[in-house]
Design an enzyme around this catalytic site. Sequence first.
Site, PDB file in Angstrom:
ATOM      1  N   SER A 183       4.503 -11.233  -1.473  1.00  0.00           N
ATOM      2  CA  SER A 183       5.115 -11.450  -2.784  1.00  0.00           C
ATOM      3  C   SER A 183       6.421 -10.698  -2.975  1.00  0.00           C
ATOM      4  CB  SER A 183       4.134 -11.030  -3.885  1.00  0.00           C
ATOM      5  OG  SER A 183       3.847  -9.637  -3.794  1.00  0.00           O
ATOM      6  N   LYS A 184       6.811  -9.856  -2.013  1.00  0.00           N
ATOM      7  CA  LYS A 184       8.038  -9.080  -2.145  1.00  0.00           C
ATOM      8  C   LYS A 184       9.269  -9.985  -1.996  1.00  0.00           C
ATOM      9  CE  LYS A 184       6.260  -4.910  -2.644  1.00  0.00           C
ATOM     10  NZ  LYS A 184       4.869  -5.215  -2.972  1.00  0.00           N
ATOM     11  N   PRO A 185      10.436  -9.516  -2.454  1.00  0.00           N
ATOM     12  CA  PRO A 185      11.652 -10.334  -2.320  1.00  0.00           C
ATOM     13  C   PRO A 185      11.885 -10.829  -0.892  1.00  0.00           C
ATOM     14  CG  PRO A 185      12.080  -8.534  -3.825  1.00  0.00           C
ATOM     15  CD  PRO A 185      10.684  -8.305  -3.275  1.00  0.00           C
TER      16      PRO A 185
END
Length: 374
Positions: A183-185
Amino acid sequence: MNFIDLKSQYERIRTPMNERIQKVLDHGQYIMGPEVVELEQRLAEFVGAKHCIAASSGTDTLLIAMMAIGIKPGDEVITSPFTFIATGEMIALAGAKPVFVDIDRRTYNLDPALIEAAITPRTKAIMPVSLYGQCADMDGINAVAAKRGLPVIEDAAQSFGAYYKGKASCAVSEIGSTSFFPSKPLGCYGDGGALFTNDSALAKIMAEIRVHGQDRRYHHPRLGINGRLDTLQAAVLLGKMDIFPDEVAKRAKIGARYSELVNEAFRGIDDPQKKVTTPYLAPDCTSVYAQYTVEVPNRPKVEEGMKARGVPTAVHYPVPLHLQPVFAELGQGEGTFPISESVARRVISLPMHPYLTEDQQVAVVKALKESVLA
């Protein structure tokens, strides 16, 4: 509506992504294969650091960093209580005591003005968290650290791709640590993380700790962990790197538009019980908006209202670390860190990813206004 839309991202890069994954399947070097080395080179170049050490997660990288600088039982590490458990958890697992310092009310990041008072003879490092996609006040933090001869480890799990006064997150302190959780950039399709430093000796130590403290096969001069990155995850990250700058730009645009829409929606509403606070972006800083987080009154009511209107939300984070049961022995109850506690009761994150349409943003803000004013 998706809170995070990884499917649209995959459709954009399906062919090159599949080709990179297939290449790993063909050569069969599933742990620390050639893609890991390639990824480290690209990440170091992107950040502007001399060294990148890819690792198994953004949690393990924090532990590796502390082991590398010699954190041991009885030591203290200063950090924020308003963060994910991993930050405090790794300090404790390293045998040290997490020493919490309250946050800046606007940025939600560690307040440099409060650090010096928390330093003791046992303090061995400062670990600021760059929360929600924006770097902490690294000049202020580094100044205190330099004065007291302390290393700084930036927990940049949410800010990879952001800039602080022209420098990339992960290149603004002695060690930068980030996460590639999906879910991180910049996320892989499993767990992953990386460490960054300009100190060649430190980089060598961290690289050895990552592989059980090994400097060559079956020779272990130090204790380490199994912190290796899977080659498949490196391939996934390489498949995303080409579009990452464009996604960062899109995130900035979407974040700014969210703020415009929310501020316009609540313009003229003076009742503090109906007030919504949008993210504050510090001067000379950018944000990758790992989350787009606002403050609302009566959050449970707002959460239910958003859910009823088909809009997913999340809370990052509802309980500060000093109030977590695992840290009860620190004896820091309600009221110890009032800003963190206040913020934790009010924050709510809205859907955020590079593929949000303008119409979707309008719908989210409409649902937010209706939920707050209901």
